[in-house]
Design an enzyme around this catalytic site. Structure first.
Site, short mmCIF file in Angstrom:
data_model
loop_
_atom_site.label_atom_id
_atom_site.label_comp_id
_atom_site.label_asym_id
_atom_site.label_seq_id
_atom_site.Cartn_x
_atom_site.Cartn_y
_atom_site.Cartn_z
N GLU A 15 0.10 -0.90 5.95
CA GLU A 15 1.20 -0.33 6.75
C GLU A 15 1.03 1.17 6.89
OE1 GLU A 15 5.03 1.25 8.04
OE2 GLU A 15 3.92 1.77 6.24
N ASP A 21 0.85 -1.21 0.00
CA ASP A 21 0.00 0.00 0.00
C ASP A 21 0.87 1.25 0.00
OD1 ASP A 21 0.83 -0.49 2.75
OD2 ASP A 21 -0.72 0.91 3.42
N1 BES Z 1 8.70 3.33 5.11
C1 BES Z 1 8.07 4.02 6.16
C2 BES Z 1 8.80 3.94 7.48
C3 BES Z 1 10.10 4.66 7.53
C4 BES Z 1 10.21 5.96 7.09
C5 BES Z 1 11.19 4.03 8.05
C6 BES Z 1 11.42 6.62 7.15
C7 BES Z 1 12.40 4.67 8.13
C8 BES Z 1 12.51 5.97 7.66
C9 BES Z 1 6.68 3.48 6.36
O1 BES Z 1 6.04 3.05 5.22
C10 BES Z 1 5.85 4.60 6.93
O2 BES Z 1 5.77 5.65 6.39
N2 BES Z 1 5.21 4.33 8.04
C11 BES Z 1 4.30 5.22 8.65
C12 BES Z 1 3.70 4.45 9.77
C13 BES Z 1 2.54 5.08 10.43
C14 BES Z 1 1.42 5.36 9.48
C15 BES Z 1 2.09 4.25 11.58
C16 BES Z 1 5.02 6.47 9.15
O3 BES Z 1 6.15 6.39 9.63
O4 BES Z 1 4.43 7.54 9.04
ZN ZN Z 2 6.94 2.10 3.96
#
Ligand code: BES
Ligand code: ZN
Length: 464
Positions: free
Chosen positions: A153, A88
């Site tokens: 996610e 997603d």
């Molecule tokens: N890929 C990201 C997580 C991430 C971002 C890891 C930058 C390391 C560095 C992931 O898909 C993401 O964006 N997760 C969301 C999670 C939230 C909606 C609970 C986020 O971090 O905003």
């Molecule tokens: Zn991600």
């Protein structure tokens, strides 16, 4: 290995055209008008898994978007990797700020542009191609692999915890591998060992029972947009610390060793500010930029609206104002506890002149992963071979909520092997993935699977 690596070299163009198809599916998890696309995308992932030789492929329903599972278990005695990722993506707006349409993959310069190119379809695809290359040449893999590619996610993995609980046997493995994060800098590979958590909430402020003529009523009632601005402005103190009693109570402090290590990393505040076109950086006093973004909690306004925002001017005193607020959290803060703390604080400080309603969105816990595990050692060796340089260790500011659950429910440590870059516009217009990192990632994937049994055996020998 030579043959596999030259196979990768000679298939680069095909990889791009397949990736283009994957990225063309607008699998935005937060917008229900894309529910059909989510299904299509899950099917694409499943079909692709089949084409590269994965087995027992299943599109598994959840109360939300489906999880795609597959496995290849033909390496008895070798470790089993649970490879997690997500198909997603985040919404694309503001659409007008994209140079090329978000779901039409376009290569400009050294980058692959499209929503999901870095986060996370591109990185999931990297491993699909790594597995494909090994299967094609050897007809087998050096490790067992279980793939778990989810569709929620970006909306907090809200059904995945239950999914994992219900499928503990199916997901049994030795370690988790996730490529959904970044390298430290271009050509500078890194292993991440920390992620921040999240608490997300939405505030609705109501003033008068209807929009009012700002001439007739201006001066008589508290404008909700103003009241909300005042509330939000009060949430940070003069040292830019979050001004909510108890907010920092459970924060695990940075160790001296970590602070010293971060100081040694190549970083320039000046270059960082220049890249973002801001005259100066801002944040909690007493901490460096890396510390603030990796290991300190924060509170951000993600969006704020109310009143008239159309063309031209309209004189109106609005009835309502809204804001979406998130807190990035660090160990040992708890998402639920912080959400409650913030909600209660906002309600407590809200003036009598307005009503405040707060709703909670998703959350997730911060994670610290071990850096001395055999999985990390294999990743270090793989990155060195894939990118020609020893990786450094870093934490990251983003969140992957399931990491902590994998540990809690399955007892598994995670290896965070990211191939993106911090400035690749994840979640924003013109998201992209560096093309060298894309190919380097595929090679690293192959090296990782190839190296893992060596490090794993070393571990079990030591135990004996
Ligand atoms: N890929 C990201 C997580 C991430 C971002 C890891 C930058 C390391 C560095 C992931 O898909 C993401 O964006 N997760 C969301 C999670 C939230 C909606 C609970 C986020 O971090 O905003
Ligand atoms: Zn991600």
């Amino acid at each position: 290995m030579e043959k596999i690596l030259s196979y990768i070299e000679s298939n680069k163009q095909r990889y791009l055209s397949e990736l283009k198809d994957f990225l063309a599916i607008p699998s935005v998890s937060s917008q229900s008008n894309h529910n059909g696309d989510i299904q299509l995308c899950a099917q694409w992932v499943a079909d692709h898994m089949k084409s590269i030789g994965m087995q027992n492929i299943r599109i598994m329903t959840t109360p939300g978007h489906p999880v795609v599972y597959s496995e290849w278990l033909g390496a008895p005695g070798a470790p089993t990797v649970l490879l997690y990722g997500h198909y997603d993506v985040q919404p694309v707006d503001p659409l007008n700020l994209w140079t090329s349409p978000p779901f039409e993959m376009t290569i400009r310069g050294e980058n692959i542009f499209a929503r999901g190119s870095a986060d996370d379809k591109g990185q999931v695809f990297i491993h699909l191609k790594g597995i494909e290359a090994m299967m094609k040449h050897n007809g087998k893999l050096p490790v067992n692999i279980k793939m778990l590619i989810e569709g929620e996610e970006e909306i907090g993995s809200r059904n995945l915890e239950d999914f994992v609980k219900q499928n503990k046997e199916l997901l049994k493995a030795n370690l988790v591998l996730i490529s959904d994060s970044s390298m430290y800098a271009k050509g500078v590979p890194s292993i991440a060992y920390g992620l921040r958590g999240l608490a997300y909430l939405e505030i609705e402020v109501t003033g008068p029972n209807r929009d009012l003529h700002s001439g007739t009523y201006g001066g008589a009632v508290h404008n909700p947009v103003q009241a909300l601005s005042e509330l939000i402005a009060s949430l940070h103190d003069k040292n830019n610390k979050v001004n909510i009693p108890g907010f920092y109570n459970d924060v695990r402090q940075l160790t001296k060793v970590e602070r010293a290590a971060y100081k040694k990393l190549p970083h320039s505040d000046k270059a960082y500010a220049k890249d973002l076109k801001v005259k100066e950086l801002w944040g909690e006093k007493g901490f460096s930029t890396l510390e603030r973004t990796w290991a300190r909690p924060t509170l951000e306004v993600n969006g704020m609206w109310g009143g008239y925002i159309g063309e031209g001017a309209k004189t109106v005193l609005p009835s309502k104002a809204f804001a979406k607020i998130s807190c990035r959290l660090v160990p040992d803060q708890k998402s639920g506890k912080i959400s409650k703390l913030v909600v209660n604080h906002i309600k407590k400080i809200a003036p009598m002149s307005i009503d405040v309603n707060v709703i909670l969105h998703h959350g997730g816990e911060a994670a610290i992963t071990p850096i001395d595990s055999p999985g990390v050692k294999a990743a270090v060796a793989a990155l060195e071979k894939g990118f020609g340089k020893k990786p450094l260790y870093q934490r990251e500011g983003g969140s992957i909520p399931i990491v902590v659950q994998f540990k809690k429910l399955l007892g598994l440590d995670t290896v965070l092997l990211g191939f993106g870059l911090p400035d690749e516009n994840a979640h924003s217009p013109d998201e992209h993935l560096n093309i060298d990192h894309f190919y380097g990632g595929i090679k690293t994937s192959v090296h990782f699977f190839n190296e893992l049994p060596n490090y794993w055996n070393a571990k079990s020998k030591k135990k004996k």
